[in-house]
Design a protein around this motif. Sequence first.
Motif, PDB file in Angstrom:
ATOM      1  N   LEU A 579      -2.537 -14.036  -6.868  1.00 23.68           N
ATOM      2  CA  LEU A 579      -2.416 -12.758  -6.157  1.00 23.68           C
ATOM      3  C   LEU A 579      -2.595 -12.957  -4.652  1.00 23.68           C
ATOM      4  N   ALA A 580      -3.530 -13.830  -4.265  1.00 20.02           N
ATOM      5  CA  ALA A 580      -3.743 -14.095  -2.842  1.00 20.02           C
ATOM      6  C   ALA A 580      -2.502 -14.706  -2.221  1.00 20.02           C
ATOM      7  N   MET A 581      -1.865 -15.663  -2.952  1.00 13.63           N
ATOM      8  CA  MET A 581      -0.652 -16.275  -2.435  1.00 13.63           C
ATOM      9  C   MET A 581       0.468 -15.250  -2.300  1.00 13.63           C
ATOM     10  N   ARG A 582       0.561 -14.361  -3.281  1.00 14.22           N
ATOM     11  CA  ARG A 582       1.578 -13.306  -3.217  1.00 14.22           C
ATOM     12  C   ARG A 582       1.386 -12.446  -1.948  1.00 14.22           C
ATOM     13  N   PHE A 583       0.139 -12.076  -1.665  1.00 10.64           N
ATOM     14  CA  PHE A 583      -0.119 -11.226  -0.498  1.00 10.64           C
ATOM     15  C   PHE A 583       0.241 -11.949   0.794  1.00 10.64           C
ATOM     16  N   ILE A 584      -0.046 -13.255   0.827  1.00  9.49           N
ATOM     17  CA  ILE A 584       0.284 -14.015   2.038  1.00  9.49           C
ATOM     18  C   ILE A 584       1.789 -14.105   2.215  1.00  9.49           C
ATOM     19  N   ILE A 585       2.523 -14.307   1.090  1.00 10.04           N
ATOM     20  CA  ILE A 585       3.992 -14.350   1.183  1.00 10.04           C
ATOM     21  C   ILE A 585       4.516 -12.980   1.602  1.00 10.04           C
ATOM     22  N   CYS A 586       3.904 -11.909   1.082  1.00 13.44           N
ATOM     23  CA  CYS A 586       4.292 -10.548   1.503  1.00 13.44           C
ATOM     24  C   CYS A 586       4.170 -10.398   3.018  1.00 13.44           C
ATOM     25  N   LYS A 587       3.070 -10.933   3.573  1.00 13.71           N
ATOM     26  CA  LYS A 587       2.865 -10.841   5.028  1.00 13.71           C
ATOM     27  C   LYS A 587       3.990 -11.570   5.778  1.00 13.71           C
ATOM     28  N   ASP A 588       4.368 -12.775   5.297  1.00 12.47           N
ATOM     29  CA  ASP A 588       5.447 -13.516   5.948  1.00 12.47           C
ATOM     30  C   ASP A 588       6.766 -12.774   5.826  1.00 12.47           C
ATOM     31  N   PHE A 589       7.055 -12.209   4.646  1.00 14.69           N
ATOM     32  CA  PHE A 589       8.307 -11.471   4.461  1.00 14.69           C
ATOM     33  C   PHE A 589       8.367 -10.269   5.408  1.00 14.69           C
ATOM     34  N   MET A 590       7.245  -9.555   5.554  1.00 13.90           N
ATOM     35  CA  MET A 590       7.228  -8.396   6.451  1.00 13.90           C
ATOM     36  C   MET A 590       7.457  -8.811   7.903  1.00 13.90           C
ATOM     37  N   ASP A 591       6.862  -9.939   8.301  1.00 15.20           N
ATOM     38  CA  ASP A 591       7.095 -10.427   9.667  1.00 15.20           C
ATOM     39  C   ASP A 591       8.569 -10.724   9.883  1.00 15.20           C
ATOM     40  N   LYS A 592       9.226 -11.366   8.838  1.00 18.80           N
ATOM     41  CA  LYS A 592      10.644 -11.673   8.967  1.00 18.80           C
ATOM     42  C   LYS A 592      11.487 -10.401   9.073  1.00 18.80           C
ATOM     43  N   MET A 593      11.087  -9.321   8.392  1.00 24.47           N
ATOM     44  CA  MET A 593      11.872  -8.074   8.396  1.00 24.47           C
ATOM     45  C   MET A 593      11.495  -7.141   9.535  1.00 24.47           C
ATOM     46  N   GLY A 594      10.578  -7.584  10.419  1.00 26.79           N
ATOM     47  CA  GLY A 594      10.195  -6.755  11.559  1.00 26.79           C
ATOM     48  C   GLY A 594       9.281  -5.607  11.190  1.00 26.79           C
ATOM     49  N   GLY A 595       8.490  -5.759  10.159  1.00 24.48           N
ATOM     50  CA  GLY A 595       7.579  -4.701   9.739  1.00 24.48           C
ATOM     51  C   GLY A 595       6.129  -5.137   9.827  1.00 24.48           C
ATOM     52  N   HIS A 596       5.255  -4.290   9.321  1.00 19.51           N
ATOM     53  CA  HIS A 596       3.820  -4.578   9.309  1.00 19.51           C
ATOM     54  C   HIS A 596       3.274  -4.260   7.916  1.00 19.51           C
ATOM     55  N   ILE A 597       2.242  -4.973   7.489  1.00 16.18           N
ATOM     56  CA  ILE A 597       1.612  -4.735   6.191  1.00 16.18           C
ATOM     57  C   ILE A 597       0.106  -4.868   6.358  1.00 16.18           C
ATOM     58  N   TRP A 598      -0.640  -3.986   5.727  1.00 17.34           N
ATOM     59  CA  TRP A 598      -2.095  -4.003   5.837  1.00 17.34           C
ATOM     60  C   TRP A 598      -2.712  -3.268   4.638  1.00 17.34           C
ATOM     61  N   ALA A 599      -4.021  -3.256   4.563  1.00 22.10           N
ATOM     62  CA  ALA A 599      -4.738  -2.620   3.459  1.00 22.10           C
ATOM     63  C   ALA A 599      -5.924  -1.839   4.000  1.00 22.10           C
ATOM     64  N   ASN A 600      -6.204  -0.690   3.368  1.00 27.36           N
ATOM     65  CA  ASN A 600      -7.358   0.146   3.717  1.00 27.36           C
ATOM     66  C   ASN A 600      -8.105   0.504   2.443  1.00 27.36           C
ATOM     67  N   GLU A 604     -12.836   5.708  -2.858  1.00 24.59           N
ATOM     68  CA  GLU A 604     -12.621   4.814  -3.994  1.00 24.59           C
ATOM     69  C   GLU A 604     -11.177   4.353  -4.074  1.00 24.59           C
ATOM     70  N   GLN A 605     -10.354   4.745  -3.103  1.00 19.06           N
ATOM     71  CA  GLN A 605      -8.943   4.377  -3.113  1.00 19.06           C
ATOM     72  C   GLN A 605      -8.698   3.072  -2.370  1.00 19.06           C
ATOM     73  N   LEU A 606      -7.852   2.227  -2.953  1.00 23.12           N
ATOM     74  CA  LEU A 606      -7.323   1.057  -2.266  1.00 23.12           C
ATOM     75  C   LEU A 606      -5.892   1.386  -1.856  1.00 23.12           C
ATOM     76  N   GLN A 607      -5.590   1.306  -0.580  1.00 26.18           N
ATOM     77  CA  GLN A 607      -4.262   1.632  -0.061  1.00 26.18           C
ATOM     78  C   GLN A 607      -3.620   0.352   0.467  1.00 26.18           C
ATOM     79  N   LEU A 608      -2.557  -0.085  -0.227  1.00 28.20           N
ATOM     80  CA  LEU A 608      -1.758  -1.233   0.224  1.00 28.20           C
ATOM     81  C   LEU A 608      -0.537  -0.670   0.926  1.00 28.20           C
ATOM     82  N   ILE A 609      -0.423  -0.901   2.226  1.00 28.33           N
ATOM     83  CA  ILE A 609       0.530  -0.154   3.070  1.00 28.33           C
ATOM     84  C   ILE A 609       1.445  -1.134   3.791  1.00 28.33           C
ATOM     85  N   TYR A 610       2.716  -0.755   3.866  1.00 25.78           N
ATOM     86  CA  TYR A 610       3.614  -1.474   4.779  1.00 25.78           C
ATOM     87  C   TYR A 610       4.496  -0.463   5.492  1.00 25.78           C
TER      88      TYR A 610
END
Length: 616
Positions: A579-600, A604-610
Amino acid sequence: MFKKLIVILLLITQVVCAQKSAVQQLRQRLMTEQDSTVYTDVLNELSMKWHLSNADSCFWYAVQARDLASRLDYRKGAADALNNLSIAYALKANVKQAIEYENKALMYYRQLDDNSNACQVLMNMSVFYSLAGMNETGEQYLYQAMDIGKKLVYDSIYSLVLINYAIRFNNDTTRRDSVQWAIKQAKKIAGHYPGCVRDLYYIHAFEADNLFRNGQQAKAVAWINSLAAHAQKDGLIYVAIDILEHIEGYNSQGYQLDIIPYKERIYALGKIAGYTDLMLPQVISIYRYYTKAHNAAKMAEYGHELWTLTDRQEVMKDSRHVNYLDYFLKEQELNEWHLSNKVQQEKLARANTQRLARRKLIAFLLGILLILGGFTFTRYRSYRYLRQQEELLANMNAEISDKNRQLQVQDDFKNKLISVVAHDFREPLQNIIRVSALFRNGDAEAVLRQQLIRDTENSSRKTLEIFDNILRWIKSQLSGFVYAPAPCDLKEMFSGVLTEIPEGLQVAGDYEMLQFVHRSLLQGAATLGKEIKVVAEQEAERVKVMVISYPTVLTAQQATGLFAYEDAVYSVQGEGEELAMRFIICKDFMDKMGGHIWANVAGEQLQLIYALPSFS
């Protein structure tokens, strides 16, 4: 007229508490002074002192100072003498000649970079041009004086300029605030200079004007009378006259009082100081008053004064008279230049015998200077070269260190990635070995064999999918990769998931990369929480997508590191490195597409946002 001219009398910078004593001290200095330039300065000081009580003496000392300064080629002394001559001519109501001398003085002061005296001269010229009927030109000179004066921090000259500004616009109701500001600043500056007693008289007179405007007319008049009396006692006759003219202003504003005694007092003070040529308006006003009153004695007295002043005004209009002093001084200068020329010729004859020796000495010194200069230049170039080499080496070391750190981080990530791949391939291989053993021994039931085959197929397909995603990520890291965004319908991509996505909402991105990101975020939300929903909304020119799960097992601090190389594995510890590797690849993919990804983490809510650019 006198009220406008009075600013030229503010040029002195010493305390005038005992005028006769100051003049006597300066005369004694003339008898003992040996230095010619200092002697010239004393003559100019005497000229300035005398304008307080005798305009003719002011003129005489100014002529002497100019003559001596011309012989000495002493420009500061010449500029001060021209300034004093300008004052003397102004006191004689010859504004044209006053402007001419003041222009020459201004030229000298500017050449000497004497901003303080240049400020004074500009202030005087503003008055002279106003007296000549050119008010706009006069205001321009006043603004120039203020521009220079404000740069002379806490200089007493700026106090005089501010007072001049207040005098000029005191009766202009549209500038009441700026006049009050000028008076306040002048008082503040005057407080730093004990010699600015004269300035305080004017400031108190303006304060009396404020009393008058506030309805305390009688108190204002009494204050003005007291100020004028004290100024006259201190020898400041011109200040006393200017202060008394405030009462004329009160009368013109409707305050009823007998103004004639004040006009007579002003004229009497003007005669004492030799300012009679400036008193013509006062004499005319007094003469008309006594004519209407049929006072024969007073009519005769002031009629004679009026005739004397008008006759003198006609004489002053004669251009030959106006320029007579100038021609005389130029002739004196010419004679002095002739005498100076003879002296110079004699000196030149003596100097010729020394010229050759001086030239040789100069040549020798120049040679030494050139050698020293060459040596210094060579040493300096060597020093600069060494410094450049040191800076270049330091920059290269810093760049190598940065690259080493980046390589170390990437190497750690690749090692973890290999570990994950090895872990994911282990399960399908074990399933294949187990099925092969069952088939070889033939001791498994048909149903069990079918179940094992399906498990092997599923795990192999999952591993193949992971491997395909890793290959795509590796491909995106290569230098030849070209990103080509395309429209991606979010509602379609999240089919089968509970969403709050408007119909037709599209983002600009790579479909396969985005699918990997969606699967990874959904897997992460399911792993780190329970209930899941997807929310998307348009924000200006981008679209924000949130995958929400709750309750979550993460803290806010852990959430901030989900998509970072160094912190991802720590943030999901206990939940698997995949799962950690997936999140890191997600970060690289977002950088390539000119976007941003983060988590809050919100409650009790976990928000995975891009966020990606909107496709519109």
